[in-house]
Scaffold this motif. Structure first.
Motif, mmCIF file in Angstrom:
data_model
loop_
_atom_site.group_PDB
_atom_site.id
_atom_site.type_symbol
_atom_site.label_atom_id
_atom_site.label_comp_id
_atom_site.label_asym_id
_atom_site.label_seq_id
_atom_site.Cartn_x
_atom_site.Cartn_y
_atom_site.Cartn_z
ATOM 1 N N ASN A 28 0.630 -1.301 0.002
ATOM 2 C CA ASN A 28 -0.042 -0.054 0.142
ATOM 3 C C ASN A 28 0.782 1.372 0.102
ATOM 4 O OD1 ASN A 28 0.673 0.790 2.735
ATOM 5 N ND2 ASN A 28 -0.897 -0.878 3.602
ATOM 6 N N GLU A 29 0.294 2.363 -0.120
ATOM 7 C CA GLU A 29 0.927 3.727 -0.184
ATOM 8 C C GLU A 29 1.872 3.996 0.918
ATOM 9 O OE1 GLU A 29 -3.343 4.156 0.941
ATOM 10 O OE2 GLU A 29 -2.290 3.331 -0.986
ATOM 11 N N ARG A 30 1.379 3.319 2.144
ATOM 12 C CA ARG A 30 2.384 3.685 3.402
ATOM 13 C C ARG A 30 3.670 3.313 3.078
ATOM 14 N NH1 ARG A 30 -0.475 1.435 8.224
ATOM 15 N NH2 ARG A 30 -1.131 0.044 6.615
ATOM 16 N N TRP A 31 3.609 2.077 2.353
ATOM 17 C CA TRP A 31 5.202 1.377 2.087
ATOM 18 C C TRP A 31 5.873 2.220 1.109
ATOM 19 C CZ3 TRP A 31 8.688 -0.631 -1.232
ATOM 20 C CH2 TRP A 31 9.538 -1.496 -0.993
ATOM 21 N N LEU A 32 5.287 2.940 0.229
ATOM 22 C CA LEU A 32 5.859 3.746 -0.840
ATOM 23 C C LEU A 32 5.983 4.989 -0.180
ATOM 24 C CD1 LEU A 32 4.396 2.736 -4.443
ATOM 25 C CD2 LEU A 32 7.017 2.769 -3.707
ATOM 26 N N GLU A 33 5.410 5.690 0.600
ATOM 27 C CA GLU A 33 5.450 6.888 1.076
ATOM 28 C C GLU A 33 7.001 7.387 1.263
ATOM 29 O OE1 GLU A 33 3.713 9.141 4.788
ATOM 30 O OE2 GLU A 33 1.933 7.989 3.349
ATOM 31 N N PRO A 34 7.944 6.765 2.052
ATOM 32 C CA PRO A 34 9.094 7.069 2.396
ATOM 33 C C PRO A 34 10.073 6.943 1.088
ATOM 34 C CG PRO A 34 8.872 4.845 3.546
ATOM 35 C CD PRO A 34 7.522 5.209 2.755
ATOM 36 N N VAL A 35 9.631 6.598 -0.082
ATOM 37 C CA VAL A 35 10.619 6.734 -1.260
ATOM 38 C C VAL A 35 10.500 8.191 -1.687
ATOM 39 C CG1 VAL A 35 10.653 5.977 -3.734
ATOM 40 C CG2 VAL A 35 10.208 4.330 -1.854
ATOM 41 N N GLY A 36 11.590 8.775 -1.439
ATOM 42 C CA GLY A 36 11.691 10.275 -1.911
ATOM 43 C C GLY A 36 12.114 10.606 -3.360
ATOM 44 N N GLY A 37 12.323 11.649 -3.541
ATOM 45 C CA GLY A 37 13.044 11.749 -4.972
ATOM 46 C C GLY A 37 14.042 12.970 -4.942
ATOM 47 N N GLY A 38 14.899 13.281 -6.008
ATOM 48 C CA GLY A 38 15.691 14.349 -5.872
ATOM 49 C C GLY A 38 17.139 14.018 -6.473
ATOM 50 N N GLY A 39 17.673 14.948 -6.931
ATOM 51 C CA GLY A 39 19.319 14.615 -7.310
ATOM 52 C C GLY A 39 19.195 13.996 -8.782
ATOM 53 N N GLY A 40 20.405 13.469 -9.132
ATOM 54 C CA GLY A 40 20.752 13.193 -10.568
ATOM 55 C C GLY A 40 19.860 11.855 -10.809
ATOM 56 N N THR A 41 19.994 11.283 -12.119
ATOM 57 C CA THR A 41 19.513 10.217 -12.652
ATOM 58 C C THR A 41 20.367 9.027 -13.048
ATOM 59 O OG1 THR A 41 17.922 11.658 -13.710
ATOM 60 C CG2 THR A 41 17.550 9.370 -14.367
ATOM 61 N N PRO A 42 20.920 8.207 -12.006
ATOM 62 C CA PRO A 42 21.940 7.083 -12.120
ATOM 63 C C PRO A 42 21.094 6.128 -12.787
ATOM 64 C CG PRO A 42 21.273 7.283 -9.757
ATOM 65 C CD PRO A 42 20.610 8.394 -10.489
ATOM 66 N N PHE A 43 20.764 6.233 -14.020
ATOM 67 C CA PHE A 43 20.050 4.975 -14.656
ATOM 68 C C PHE A 43 20.702 3.853 -14.877
ATOM 69 C CE2 PHE A 43 19.002 3.070 -18.926
ATOM 70 C CZ PHE A 43 17.595 2.564 -18.524
ATOM 71 N N ALA A 44 22.081 3.863 -15.234
ATOM 72 C CA ALA A 44 23.023 2.626 -15.279
ATOM 73 C C ALA A 44 23.028 1.921 -13.791
ATOM 74 C CB ALA A 44 24.255 3.236 -15.785
ATOM 75 N N ALA A 45 23.254 2.753 -12.780
ATOM 76 C CA ALA A 45 23.235 2.003 -11.599
ATOM 77 C C ALA A 45 21.852 1.441 -11.280
ATOM 78 C CB ALA A 45 23.434 3.045 -10.414
ATOM 79 N N GLY A 46 20.817 1.941 -11.593
ATOM 80 C CA GLY A 46 19.497 1.273 -11.353
ATOM 81 C C GLY A 46 19.421 0.039 -12.364
ATOM 82 N N VAL A 47 19.847 0.017 -13.549
ATOM 83 C CA VAL A 47 19.822 -1.309 -14.285
ATOM 84 C C VAL A 47 20.687 -2.244 -13.663
ATOM 85 C CG1 VAL A 47 20.220 -1.948 -16.847
ATOM 86 C CG2 VAL A 47 18.789 0.207 -16.357
ATOM 87 N N GLN A 48 21.842 -1.689 -13.261
ATOM 88 C CA GLN A 48 23.138 -2.647 -13.024
ATOM 89 C C GLN A 48 22.275 -3.307 -11.803
ATOM 90 O OE1 GLN A 48 25.741 -3.816 -14.281
ATOM 91 N NE2 GLN A 48 25.989 -5.176 -12.377
ATOM 92 N N CYS A 49 21.607 -2.700 -10.466
ATOM 93 C CA CYS A 49 21.167 -3.310 -9.716
ATOM 94 C C CYS A 49 19.914 -4.434 -9.813
ATOM 95 C CB CYS A 49 20.513 -2.204 -8.740
ATOM 96 S SG CYS A 49 19.714 -2.981 -7.035
ATOM 97 N N ALA A 50 19.055 -3.952 -11.129
ATOM 98 C CA ALA A 50 18.196 -4.960 -11.437
ATOM 99 C C ALA A 50 18.749 -6.178 -12.329
ATOM 100 C CB ALA A 50 17.420 -4.153 -12.475
#
Length: 182
Positions: A87-109
């Motif tokens: 539910n949304e309470r779980w996602l609430e602490p996911v914040g945003g800001g800063g750069g876009t390290p797309f390659a790091a996200g893909v590497q983690c996946a």
């Protein structure tokens, strides 16, 4: 032998059966939490869409995982596991800001999918990338992904079209949030 009469099919004759692969399914969601996703409430829309996608995964008894990238890196926030509740309470602490390290996200996946491929070789693995494509990072297509879907959150008058180009290069699907919801 007498002639058998054929009758027309009716709704009672039809049965719905989910087509689930023998090894199960893993849905790996890769969420862009960069500063550009904060503009126009794109991150809020992406979080709402994630709740609906996790609900679908739970109803199908599929495993799910969530990788978030933004700022200086990426991290695994959930899974892989069958989401029992979401539910949304779980996602609430996911914040945003800063750069876009797309390659790091893909590497983690990619690392998560490699572990999954060793643990459950018959499992079907999907990668869902939720981003506005506002990055200059280059990343290779995750080799253990059976299906990839780019959910493109880019809006506005000046569109860069990076999500669409990446989807084409990776042989992936390209959808907008509206196409996915509707």
């Amino acid at each position: 032998m007498g002639k058998q009469r054929r009758r027309a099919l009716s709704a009672e004759d039809l049965r719905f059966m989910r087509d689930v692969p023998r090894g199960g399914v893993l849905h790996c969601f890769v969420l862009d939490c960069s500063g550009s996703m904060l503009a126009g409430e794109r991150l809020a829309l992406a979080k709402g869409l994630l709740i609906a996608l996790f609900d679908r995964a739970s109803a199908m008894r599929a495993e799910a995982a969530l990788v978030c990238f933004g700022g200086a890196g990426a991290d695994l926030r959930f899974g892989p596991a069958v989401p029992r509740w979401w539910n949304e309470r779980w996602l609430e602490p996911v914040g945003g800001g800063g750069g876009t390290p797309f390659a790091a996200g893909v590497q983690c996946a990619t690392q998560l999918l490699e572990r999954s491929a060793r643990r459950k070789p018959a499992q079907q693995r999907w990668v869902w990338i939720l981003t506005d494509g506002r990055t200059t990072d280059e990343a290779a297509r995750p080799p253990h992904a059976d299906e990839i879907v780019f959910v493109d959150f880019e809006h506005g008058t000046i569109r860069l079209g990076r999500c669409e180009r990446l989807a084409t290069a990776w042989g992936a699907r390209h959808l907008t949030p509206e196409e996915l919801i509707g």
